[in-house]
Write a protein that holds these residues in place. Structure first.
Motif, PDB file in Angstrom:
ATOM      1  N   MET A 201       0.833  -1.203   0.000  1.00 41.00           N
ATOM      2  CA  MET A 201       0.000   0.000   0.000  1.00 41.00           C
ATOM      3  C   MET A 201       0.870   1.256   0.000  1.00 41.00           C
ATOM      4  N   GLY A 202       0.540   2.193  -0.873  1.00 50.48           N
ATOM      5  CA  GLY A 202       1.284   3.443  -0.884  1.00 50.48           C
ATOM      6  C   GLY A 202       0.921   4.297   0.320  1.00 50.48           C
ATOM      7  N   ARG A 203       1.898   5.032   0.781  1.00 53.47           N
ATOM      8  CA  ARG A 203       1.655   5.959   1.889  1.00 53.47           C
ATOM      9  C   ARG A 203       1.648   7.384   1.352  1.00 53.47           C
ATOM     10  N   ARG A 204       1.100   8.282   2.155  1.00 50.72           N
ATOM     11  CA  ARG A 204       1.135   9.696   1.815  1.00 50.72           C
ATOM     12  C   ARG A 204       2.209  10.329   2.689  1.00 50.72           C
ATOM     13  N   PHE A 205       3.289  10.751   2.076  1.00 47.71           N
ATOM     14  CA  PHE A 205       4.410  11.341   2.806  1.00 47.71           C
ATOM     15  C   PHE A 205       4.389  12.862   2.696  1.00 47.71           C
ATOM     16  N   LEU A 206       4.766  13.510   3.778  1.00 47.72           N
ATOM     17  CA  LEU A 206       5.138  14.923   3.699  1.00 47.72           C
ATOM     18  C   LEU A 206       6.660  14.974   3.748  1.00 47.72           C
ATOM     19  N   VAL A 207       7.255  15.621   2.764  1.00 50.56           N
ATOM     20  CA  VAL A 207       8.704  15.794   2.751  1.00 50.56           C
ATOM     21  C   VAL A 207       9.007  17.266   2.974  1.00 50.56           C
ATOM     22  N   ALA A 208       9.681  17.563   4.090  1.00 49.18           N
ATOM     23  CA  ALA A 208      10.081  18.934   4.408  1.00 49.18           C
ATOM     24  C   ALA A 208      11.574  19.049   4.131  1.00 49.18           C
ATOM     25  N   GLU A 209      11.906  19.779   3.082  1.00 55.44           N
ATOM     26  CA  GLU A 209      13.296  19.836   2.609  1.00 55.44           C
ATOM     27  C   GLU A 209      13.484  21.120   1.818  1.00 55.44           C
ATOM     28  N   ASP A 210      14.528  21.878   2.136  1.00 59.50           N
ATOM     29  CA  ASP A 210      14.746  23.147   1.430  1.00 59.50           C
ATOM     30  C   ASP A 210      15.726  23.020   0.274  1.00 59.50           C
ATOM     31  N   ASN A 211      16.346  21.865   0.136  1.00 57.38           N
ATOM     32  CA  ASN A 211      17.282  21.660  -0.964  1.00 57.38           C
ATOM     33  C   ASN A 211      16.543  21.018  -2.137  1.00 57.38           C
ATOM     34  N   PRO A 212      16.368  21.790  -3.256  1.00 59.57           N
ATOM     35  CA  PRO A 212      15.552  21.290  -4.374  1.00 59.57           C
ATOM     36  C   PRO A 212      16.064  19.971  -4.951  1.00 59.57           C
ATOM     37  N   LYS A 213      17.358  19.798  -4.934  1.00 60.82           N
ATOM     38  CA  LYS A 213      17.950  18.570  -5.485  1.00 60.82           C
ATOM     39  C   LYS A 213      17.538  17.354  -4.640  1.00 60.82           C
ATOM     40  N   ASN A 214      17.644  17.512  -3.326  1.00 60.72           N
ATOM     41  CA  ASN A 214      17.226  16.425  -2.435  1.00 60.72           C
ATOM     42  C   ASN A 214      15.734  16.170  -2.538  1.00 60.72           C
ATOM     43  N   MET A 215      14.967  17.253  -2.665  1.00 57.99           N
ATOM     44  CA  MET A 215      13.509  17.119  -2.779  1.00 57.99           C
ATOM     45  C   MET A 215      13.154  16.312  -4.020  1.00 57.99           C
ATOM     46  N   ARG A 216      13.786  16.645  -5.146  1.00 60.93           N
ATOM     47  CA  ARG A 216      13.516  15.910  -6.394  1.00 60.93           C
ATOM     48  C   ARG A 216      13.870  14.442  -6.253  1.00 60.93           C
ATOM     49  N   LEU A 217      15.022  14.187  -5.648  1.00 57.42           N
ATOM     50  CA  LEU A 217      15.501  12.814  -5.491  1.00 57.42           C
ATOM     51  C   LEU A 217      14.533  12.002  -4.621  1.00 57.42           C
ATOM     52  N   VAL A 218      14.173  12.547  -3.470  1.00 64.10           N
ATOM     53  CA  VAL A 218      13.249  11.849  -2.571  1.00 64.10           C
ATOM     54  C   VAL A 218      11.904  11.641  -3.262  1.00 64.10           C
ATOM     55  N   GLY A 219      11.441  12.661  -3.992  1.00 69.39           N
ATOM     56  CA  GLY A 219      10.175  12.553  -4.708  1.00 69.39           C
ATOM     57  C   GLY A 219      10.194  11.433  -5.734  1.00 69.39           C
ATOM     58  N   MET A 220      11.285  11.343  -6.459  1.00 68.57           N
ATOM     59  CA  MET A 220      11.425  10.281  -7.462  1.00 68.57           C
ATOM     60  C   MET A 220      11.349   8.904  -6.819  1.00 68.57           C
ATOM     61  N   LEU A 221      12.082   8.754  -5.722  1.00 68.72           N
ATOM     62  CA  LEU A 221      12.146   7.454  -5.042  1.00 68.72           C
ATOM     63  C   LEU A 221      10.779   7.075  -4.456  1.00 68.72           C
ATOM     64  N   LEU A 222      10.117   8.037  -3.836  1.00 64.18           N
ATOM     65  CA  LEU A 222       8.817   7.747  -3.216  1.00 64.18           C
ATOM     66  C   LEU A 222       7.776   7.420  -4.277  1.00 64.18           C
ATOM     67  N   LYS A 223       7.735   8.228  -5.350  1.00 61.17           N
ATOM     68  CA  LYS A 223       6.711   8.029  -6.371  1.00 61.17           C
ATOM     69  C   LYS A 223       6.946   6.727  -7.137  1.00 61.17           C
ATOM     70  N   ALA A 224       8.202   6.385  -7.357  1.00 56.12           N
ATOM     71  CA  ALA A 224       8.512   5.132  -8.048  1.00 56.12           C
ATOM     72  C   ALA A 224       8.023   3.936  -7.244  1.00 56.12           C
ATOM     73  N   ALA A 225       7.917   4.113  -5.930  1.00 54.96           N
ATOM     74  CA  ALA A 225       7.463   3.014  -5.077  1.00 54.96           C
ATOM     75  C   ALA A 225       5.957   3.091  -4.817  1.00 54.96           C
ATOM     76  N   GLY A 226       5.268   3.997  -5.511  1.00 58.27           N
ATOM     77  CA  GLY A 226       3.816   4.071  -5.393  1.00 58.27           C
ATOM     78  C   GLY A 226       3.306   4.931  -4.249  1.00 58.27           C
ATOM     79  N   HIS A 227       4.195   5.738  -3.669  1.00 60.91           N
ATOM     80  CA  HIS A 227       3.773   6.622  -2.583  1.00 60.91           C
ATOM     81  C   HIS A 227       3.366   7.987  -3.140  1.00 60.91           C
ATOM     82  N   GLU A 228       2.591   8.713  -2.334  1.00 54.38           N
ATOM     83  CA  GLU A 228       2.250  10.096  -2.670  1.00 54.38           C
ATOM     84  C   GLU A 228       3.141  11.028  -1.875  1.00 54.38           C
ATOM     85  N   MET A 229       3.336  12.230  -2.388  1.00 51.46           N
ATOM     86  CA  MET A 229       4.202  13.164  -1.669  1.00 51.46           C
ATOM     87  C   MET A 229       3.610  14.566  -1.599  1.00 51.46           C
TER      88      MET A 229
END
Ligand code: MN
Length: 131
Positions: A1-29
């Motif tokens: 089951m996908g989870r709904r994550f809140l990602v609090a991050e001010d570094n756009p590069k890290n935000m993109r990376l985490v977003g890619m990983l979470l979404k690829a695994a079926g999670h929402e962000m």
């Protein structure tokens, strides 16, 4: 089951990376770029879990954590993202109420497994996740 994550991050590069990983695994962000936005989105949207950078503008991750933990009924697991790798950090973060922490730079291969391990650990709040 996908989870709904809140990602609090001010570094756009890290935000993109985490977003890619979470979404690829079926999670929402959901996202927040500073500590005040993190608190607001966490309380308004009640995600299943939160990934919280420690070094954030306006309010640090630790300060945001204090506000969240002081909110009656708040039981969403919060994982710290930190560039610090000093001894004793783990205890400091757990004491502050974090469910665990991941050190940056993010290891793309183990990131999701580490997140799941922390969230599935016994004694962790389950947030509003449906079993
Ligand atoms: Mn930061």
């Amino acid at each position: 089951m996908g989870r709904r994550f809140l990602v609090a991050e001010d570094n756009p590069k890290n935000m993109r990376l985490v977003g890619m990983l979470l979404k690829a695994a079926g999670h929402e962000m959901l996202t927040a770029q500073d500590g005040e936005e993190a608190v607001r989105v966490a309380l308004e949207q009640r995600p299943d879990a939160i990934l919280m950078d420690i070094q954030l503008p306006l309010r640090s991750g630790l300060e945001a954590m204090q506000v969240l933990r002081a909110t009656p009924g708040f039981s969403i697991p919060v994982i710290a993202l930190t560039a610090y790798a000093m001894r004793g950090d783990r205890e400091q973060f757990l004491e502050a109420g974090f469910s665990g922490y991941l050190s940056k730079p993010i290891d793309t291969r183990s990131f999701l497994r580490q997140v799941e391990e922390i969230l599935d650990a016994p004694g962790n709040p389950t947030g509003n996740r449906e079993e």
